[in-house]
Design a protein around this motif. Structure first.
Motif, mmCIF file in Angstrom:
data_model
loop_
_atom_site.group_PDB
_atom_site.id
_atom_site.type_symbol
_atom_site.label_atom_id
_atom_site.label_comp_id
_atom_site.label_asym_id
_atom_site.label_seq_id
_atom_site.Cartn_x
_atom_site.Cartn_y
_atom_site.Cartn_z
ATOM 1 N N ALA A 72 8.396 11.669 -7.484
ATOM 2 C CA ALA A 72 9.656 12.276 -6.826
ATOM 3 C C ALA A 72 9.209 12.534 -5.280
ATOM 4 O O ALA A 72 10.288 12.069 -4.509
ATOM 5 C CB ALA A 72 10.398 13.167 -7.512
ATOM 6 N N GLY A 73 8.193 13.143 -5.037
ATOM 7 C CA GLY A 73 7.919 13.522 -3.768
ATOM 8 C C GLY A 73 7.628 12.312 -2.961
ATOM 9 O O GLY A 73 8.046 12.536 -1.725
ATOM 10 N N GLY A 74 7.433 11.143 -3.427
ATOM 11 C CA GLY A 74 7.464 10.085 -2.609
ATOM 12 C C GLY A 74 8.389 9.456 -2.020
ATOM 13 O O GLY A 74 8.279 8.986 -0.858
ATOM 14 N N VAL A 75 9.637 9.721 -2.720
ATOM 15 C CA VAL A 75 10.849 9.087 -2.024
ATOM 16 C C VAL A 75 11.834 10.345 -1.390
ATOM 17 O O VAL A 75 12.681 10.118 -0.678
ATOM 18 C CB VAL A 75 11.625 8.371 -3.130
ATOM 19 C CG1 VAL A 75 11.095 7.450 -3.645
ATOM 20 C CG2 VAL A 75 12.072 9.491 -4.059
ATOM 21 N N PRO A 113 5.938 11.710 4.574
ATOM 22 C CA PRO A 113 6.411 10.661 5.507
ATOM 23 C C PRO A 113 6.398 9.123 4.741
ATOM 24 O O PRO A 113 7.042 8.172 5.553
ATOM 25 C CB PRO A 113 5.319 10.717 6.633
ATOM 26 C CG PRO A 113 4.044 11.247 5.855
ATOM 27 C CD PRO A 113 4.565 12.270 4.751
ATOM 28 N N LEU A 114 6.313 9.129 3.627
ATOM 29 C CA LEU A 114 5.904 7.769 2.933
ATOM 30 C C LEU A 114 7.254 6.902 2.880
ATOM 31 O O LEU A 114 7.256 5.860 3.073
ATOM 32 C CB LEU A 114 5.258 8.068 1.588
ATOM 33 C CG LEU A 114 4.081 8.561 1.459
ATOM 34 C CD1 LEU A 114 3.821 9.091 -0.167
ATOM 35 C CD2 LEU A 114 2.983 7.481 2.098
ATOM 36 N N ILE A 118 0.734 -1.424 0.013
ATOM 37 C CA ILE A 118 0.150 -0.108 0.029
ATOM 38 C C ILE A 118 0.954 1.208 0.099
ATOM 39 O O ILE A 118 0.599 2.302 -0.799
ATOM 40 C CB ILE A 118 -0.896 -0.090 1.237
ATOM 41 C CG1 ILE A 118 -2.007 -1.183 1.028
ATOM 42 C CG2 ILE A 118 -1.704 1.381 1.562
ATOM 43 C CD1 ILE A 118 -2.862 -1.174 2.369
ATOM 44 N N ILE A 119 2.007 1.318 0.849
ATOM 45 C CA ILE A 119 2.965 2.403 0.993
ATOM 46 C C ILE A 119 3.544 2.654 -0.410
ATOM 47 O O ILE A 119 3.744 3.835 -0.775
ATOM 48 C CB ILE A 119 3.826 2.308 2.113
ATOM 49 C CG1 ILE A 119 2.848 2.439 3.446
ATOM 50 C CG2 ILE A 119 4.759 3.319 2.021
ATOM 51 C CD1 ILE A 119 3.777 1.879 4.751
ATOM 52 N N ASP A 120 3.958 1.371 -0.965
ATOM 53 C CA ASP A 120 4.591 1.595 -2.162
ATOM 54 C C ASP A 120 3.777 2.203 -3.575
ATOM 55 O O ASP A 120 4.284 3.080 -4.089
ATOM 56 C CB ASP A 120 4.943 0.206 -2.784
ATOM 57 C CG ASP A 120 5.789 0.258 -3.840
ATOM 58 O OD1 ASP A 120 6.844 0.685 -3.642
ATOM 59 O OD2 ASP A 120 5.393 -0.542 -4.784
ATOM 60 N N ARG A 121 2.564 1.720 -3.370
ATOM 61 C CA ARG A 121 1.545 2.441 -4.355
ATOM 62 C C ARG A 121 1.416 3.913 -3.976
ATOM 63 O O ARG A 121 1.531 4.697 -4.951
ATOM 64 C CB ARG A 121 0.194 1.893 -4.238
ATOM 65 C CG ARG A 121 0.212 0.381 -4.649
ATOM 66 C CD ARG A 121 0.814 0.075 -6.059
ATOM 67 N NE ARG A 121 0.273 -1.168 -6.570
ATOM 68 C CZ ARG A 121 0.971 -1.714 -7.573
ATOM 69 N NH1 ARG A 121 1.589 -1.037 -8.390
ATOM 70 N NH2 ARG A 121 0.514 -2.969 -7.721
ATOM 71 N N ALA A 122 1.513 4.285 -2.700
ATOM 72 C CA ALA A 122 1.296 5.688 -2.488
ATOM 73 C C ALA A 122 2.586 6.517 -2.805
ATOM 74 O O ALA A 122 2.335 7.717 -3.262
ATOM 75 C CB ALA A 122 1.061 6.024 -0.890
ATOM 76 N N ILE A 123 3.826 5.872 -2.686
ATOM 77 C CA ILE A 123 4.749 6.510 -3.132
ATOM 78 C C ILE A 123 4.839 6.746 -4.514
ATOM 79 O O ILE A 123 5.245 7.809 -5.264
ATOM 80 C CB ILE A 123 6.112 5.688 -2.729
ATOM 81 C CG1 ILE A 123 6.265 5.609 -1.405
ATOM 82 C CG2 ILE A 123 7.554 6.075 -3.354
ATOM 83 C CD1 ILE A 123 7.410 4.712 -0.915
ATOM 84 N N GLN A 124 4.352 5.868 -5.467
ATOM 85 C CA GLN A 124 4.334 5.748 -6.783
ATOM 86 C C GLN A 124 3.564 7.013 -7.213
ATOM 87 O O GLN A 124 3.843 7.703 -8.349
ATOM 88 C CB GLN A 124 3.731 4.560 -7.522
ATOM 89 C CG GLN A 124 3.810 4.403 -8.831
ATOM 90 C CD GLN A 124 5.444 4.016 -9.186
ATOM 91 O OE1 GLN A 124 6.256 3.892 -8.449
ATOM 92 N NE2 GLN A 124 5.608 4.047 -10.573
ATOM 93 N N LEU A 125 2.510 7.309 -6.538
ATOM 94 C CA LEU A 125 1.378 8.348 -6.749
ATOM 95 C C LEU A 125 2.219 9.571 -6.713
ATOM 96 O O LEU A 125 1.716 10.592 -7.405
ATOM 97 C CB LEU A 125 0.180 8.146 -5.958
ATOM 98 C CG LEU A 125 -0.950 9.046 -6.412
ATOM 99 C CD1 LEU A 125 -1.283 8.798 -7.858
ATOM 100 C CD2 LEU A 125 -2.098 8.583 -5.498
#
Length: 404
Positions: A362-365, A370-371, A352-359
């Motif tokens: 660049a901000g996700g990483v 907090p992702l 789930i967190i991985d999908r949120a990062i993908q969405l």
């Protein structure tokens, strides 16, 4: 089956949700700013102490401990939805409520197995949030997924025990407020029963022969919420024989008693982490456009959000069932469910967190959300408290036993 929370749980949930909105979430950025100005990255930001004081004044303190003499007296089923809420801000909320690992497990050990002097000297200041602690079991030289492998020696010498060994990923050890280690080692390395070779002993941090060698990072992060992780050397560290926890040979059983509640607490908080990821995913989806329309209108995003919601609802029901079983038939009776949630929850939450990062692209990483840190924490729990494969092995054996 009644799925409603009881009145006390609802009252504490309302109070805790308000505490998170008013104090914890605003403090996340403040803590990061303060940490940048600290003399040591392991010092505690002032805002954390402010949160602790406020939480204690509101009665949101030691909620994890079911023993009413020392904690809030909540059942596992009552505590589960509260732990979930704290999981939404894992770097601050558990510490603010004095419900952060490894202190929680150490307080459980001391309350169940410690003698009166040990409780007075170490449990009471831990309950008050005045000191922190560490639990020293994992070792770099052996496969610590099999706890019988540990090589640290605890040797009796008159009225003292001498502790010699090397540990790593010892949570809490970098925090300057960490004053005590609960160390697992072998008092009878040649004993016939491999589960009676180990003992646990209390080793104060300032004991001669104890060296906190270095900080251990997790995916590049220095985990401040747990007081960091460290490699620790015990070089003929001498402590009084009265520092033994329980009896000689009881270390393995104590470890199992400690890890049972710890595993479910982690899974409860993981659900909160997943909920935070879903919230961030939805906010991002409605605020960003790509290829002429909002991300929220993209079919693949619909799938990610829907799948995440279904998964969280499934996990929550299994965790609540496990908590109920622990309350009604004990940890041993809930063994299958404890292992099931330990296998299923980190794996699903990582996705789930991985999908949120993908969405988030660049901000996700980045450090702006907090992702990435949530991902590191969730992924680590596929190893911590027993790797998935150990639980799968045990669970499969139990299932197969029915047919043999």
């Amino acid at each position: 089956m009644d799925f409603a929370f009881d009145a006390r749980t609802e009252e504490l949930r309302a109070k805790l949700l308000a505490f998170m909105d008013e104090y914890v979430y605003p403090a996340e950025a403040v803590a990061e700013q303060q940490r940048d100005r600290l003399a040591s990255p392991w010092d505690t930001p002032a805002v954390v102490e402010e949160l602790k004081a406020e939480a204690r004044s509101q009665g949101l303190w030691n909620l994890f401990l079911p023993d009413a003499e020392y904690g809030a007296g909540l059942t596992n089923l009552q505590y589960a939805p509260l732990a979930e809420i704290t999981g939404r801000s894992p770097q601050l909320a558990p510490t603010a409520l004095n419900c952060a690992a490894p202190d929680t497990g150490n307080m459980e050990v001391l309350s169940q197995f410690g003698d009166e002097q040990q409780k007075k000297q170490w449990l009471e200041p831990l309950l008050a949030g005045e000191i922190r602690s560490a639990f020293a079991m994992t070792e770099p030289e052996v496969a610590s997924s099999d706890a019988t492998n540990i090589t640290t020696h605890i040797e009796r010498d008159g009225d003292e025990y001498v502790v010699t060994g090397r540990k790593w990923y010892i949570s809490g050890a970098m925090n300057p407020d960490c004053k005590i280690f609960i160390v697992m080692g072998k008092t009878d390395p040649d004993g016939e029963d491999i589960r009676r070779q180990q003992s646990m002993i209390l080793v104060p941090r300032d004991t001669p022969g104890v060296t906190v060698e270095r900080a251990m990072r997790v995916f590049g992060y220095e985990d401040h919420s747990h007081g960091g992780h460290a490699e620790v050397i015990f070089d003929h560290a001498r402590v009084p024989a009265s520092n033994l926890v329980g009896e000689e040979g009881g270390g393995f059983a104590i470890a199992q008693a400690r890890l049972g509640p710890g595993r479910i607490h982690h899974c409860m908080r993981l659900i909160g982490m997943a909920e935070r990821a879903i919230e961030l995913m939805c906010r991002r989806a409605v605020s960003r456009d790509a290829f002429g329309k909002a991300l929220a209108q993209q079919g693949v995003v619909h799938n990610w959000i829907a799948d995440a919601r279904v998964t969280v609802e499934q996990l929550r029901l299994l965790v609540l069932k496990t908590a109920w079983l622990m309350d009604t038939v004990g940890n041993r009776g809930a063994h299958t469910e404890i292992q099931s949630i330990k296998i299923a929850t980190p794996r699903a939450v990582v996705d789930i967190i991985d999908r949120a990062i993908q969405l988030h692209g660049a901000g996700g990483v980045s450090q702006d959300f907090p992702l990435a840190e949530l991902y590191a924490g969730a992924r680590t729990l596929m190893i911590a408290d027993g790797p998935d494969e150990v639980h799968q092995r045990s669970l499969a054996r139990r299932e197969l036993k029915k047919y043999l």
